[in-house]
Design an enzyme around this catalytic site. Structure first.
Site, short mmCIF file in Angstrom:
data_model
loop_
_atom_site.label_atom_id
_atom_site.label_comp_id
_atom_site.label_asym_id
_atom_site.label_seq_id
_atom_site.Cartn_x
_atom_site.Cartn_y
_atom_site.Cartn_z
N SER A 121 -3.71 11.44 4.36
CA SER A 121 -3.99 11.13 2.74
C SER A 121 -2.74 10.90 2.06
O SER A 121 -1.56 11.80 2.66
CB SER A 121 -4.84 12.27 2.25
OG SER A 121 -4.80 12.06 0.80
N LYS A 128 -3.17 17.84 4.67
CA LYS A 128 -3.14 16.69 4.86
C LYS A 128 -1.53 16.40 5.49
O LYS A 128 -1.28 15.66 6.25
CB LYS A 128 -3.22 15.57 3.82
CG LYS A 128 -4.76 15.56 3.69
CD LYS A 128 -5.53 15.15 4.81
CE LYS A 128 -6.98 15.04 4.67
NZ LYS A 128 -7.89 14.52 5.96
N TYR A 181 -5.46 21.38 -0.01
CA TYR A 181 -5.62 19.97 0.62
C TYR A 181 -4.31 19.28 0.98
O TYR A 181 -4.27 18.87 2.07
CB TYR A 181 -6.46 19.09 -0.56
CG TYR A 181 -6.84 17.87 -0.08
CD1 TYR A 181 -7.78 17.87 1.17
CD2 TYR A 181 -6.41 16.70 -0.42
CE1 TYR A 181 -8.11 16.51 1.51
CE2 TYR A 181 -6.89 15.39 -0.23
CZ TYR A 181 -7.53 15.54 0.98
OH TYR A 181 -7.95 14.30 1.80
N GLY A 192 -17.17 13.09 11.21
CA GLY A 192 -17.59 12.59 9.55
C GLY A 192 -18.25 11.41 9.52
O GLY A 192 -17.71 10.74 8.49
N PHE A 199 -16.21 12.40 -1.56
CA PHE A 199 -15.13 13.23 -1.41
C PHE A 199 -15.20 13.98 -2.79
O PHE A 199 -14.86 15.17 -2.86
CB PHE A 199 -13.72 12.26 -1.24
CG PHE A 199 -12.61 13.11 -1.27
CD1 PHE A 199 -12.31 14.04 -0.11
CD2 PHE A 199 -11.77 13.02 -2.30
CE1 PHE A 199 -11.04 14.82 0.08
CE2 PHE A 199 -10.64 13.91 -2.23
CZ PHE A 199 -10.19 14.70 -0.87
N PRO A 238 -4.89 7.51 3.03
CA PRO A 238 -5.35 6.66 2.08
C PRO A 238 -5.17 7.32 0.43
O PRO A 238 -4.98 8.59 0.59
CB PRO A 238 -6.91 7.05 2.19
CG PRO A 238 -7.06 7.15 3.60
CD PRO A 238 -5.87 7.96 3.95
N LEU A 249 -6.83 6.67 -3.61
CA LEU A 249 -7.95 6.63 -4.19
C LEU A 249 -9.15 6.02 -3.26
O LEU A 249 -9.00 4.77 -3.42
CB LEU A 249 -7.96 6.32 -5.84
CG LEU A 249 -7.26 7.54 -6.84
CD1 LEU A 249 -7.25 6.70 -8.05
CD2 LEU A 249 -8.39 8.53 -6.90
C1 8X3 Z 1 -7.87 12.02 -1.10
C2 8X3 Z 1 -7.12 10.95 -1.90
O1 8X3 Z 1 -5.93 10.94 -4.35
O2 8X3 Z 1 -7.53 12.92 -3.79
O3 8X3 Z 1 -7.45 12.00 0.39
O4 8X3 Z 1 -5.57 12.90 -2.99
S1 8X3 Z 1 -6.45 12.06 -3.13
#
Ligand code: 8X3
Length: 253
Positions: free
Chosen positions: A141, A158, A154, A10, A191, A184, A186
């Site tokens: 994340s 993660k 999601y 990526g 994304f 991470p 924000l």
């Molecule tokens: C992305 C960060 O804040 O959208 O992995 O979960 S968040």
């Protein structure tokens, strides 16, 4: 740190591109994977021109295991000796509730964020063990720590990345290979545009009123984890903007 061969999935944008830039400017050589050939070529050109970096492109969809294996087997000479694998490719589509979302979209998310990460690990790590050196960086994340509204699948992916990172660290405990899970908060990249299915306005709103992190900011953390002396294993890093406290608590001005 001595020159390393770094494979980034990526790598055509966002955090992956940031990592490519950071390692290139420090004299390392790069194998960049991504689906978008044109964007990958542009990154390669920039890194070659600015940093005289050695860059090899491996354009394929990480979800395709057979293509991934063939591409890695076809790497020339000592390019096969990957020192750092940055499992960065990942995405989410939609902010639907768990009982209302689209299962086909979630297949894409789970296949990319979990199964492809696992496949790349399976393909690259045996060589690291054999050579007695290596480092796996998994892009987790803050979403993996706690679920949040509209993030069910999601967040589950993660959380899986955390478990896969912890499990791999356990499995490699008697080797010199290190495993790091970067988590991470924000980060302003493409994304959110993908999350909102290409709808720019809600995507931009995610980063409104707060200074988000950039892909380059995350690359600083990744680089640090790789650059520390070999006896130090940065197992996990949770990194977010100063005005973010959890996956959902953010102060906007
Ligand atoms: C992305 C960060 O804040 O959208 O992995 O979960 S968040």
């Amino acid at each position: 740190m001595e020159k390393k061969t770094v494979l980034i999935t990526g790598a055509s944008s966002g955090i992956g591109e940031g990592c490519a830039r950071k390692f290139a400017m420090n004299g390392h050589r790069l194998i960049l994977n991504g689906r978008n050939q044109e964007k990958l070529k542009a990154v390669k050109q920039e890194l070659e021109e600015k940093y005289r970096a050695e860059v090899l492109l491996l354009p394929f969809d990480v979800r395709d295991r057979e293509v991934a294996e063939a591409a890695l087997n076809a790497l020339p000479g000592d390019w096969k000796e990957i020192d750092v694998l940055i499992n960065n490719a990942g995405l989410v589509i939609g902010v639907d509730k768990e009982h209302e979302g689209n299962l086909d979209e979630w297949d894409v998310v789970i296949d990319t964020d979990v199964k492809a990460l696992l496949a790349m690990t399976r393909l690259v790590v045996p060589g690291m063990v054999e050579r007695g050196r290596g480092h796996v960086i998994n892009m987790g994340s803050i979403a993996g720590d706690y679920a949040y509204p509209g993030g069910s699948v999601y967040c589950a992916c993660k959380a899986a990345v955390k478990a896969l990172s912890d499990g791999l660290r356990i499995d490699l405990v008697d080797t010199p290979v290190r495993v790091t899970n970067i988590k991470p908060g924000l980060v302003e990249t493409n994304f959110s545009v993908v999350r909102f299915r290409g709808n720019k306005e809600p995507a931009d709103n995610v980063y409104k009123g707060i200074r988000p992190l950039s892909g380059d900011d995350i690359a600083e953390v990744v680089y640090f984890a790789v650059a520390v002396p070999q006896h130090i294993q940065i197992a996990e890093v949770l990194v977010m903007p100063t005005n973010q406290a959890t996956g959902t608590i953010v102060s906007r001005k």
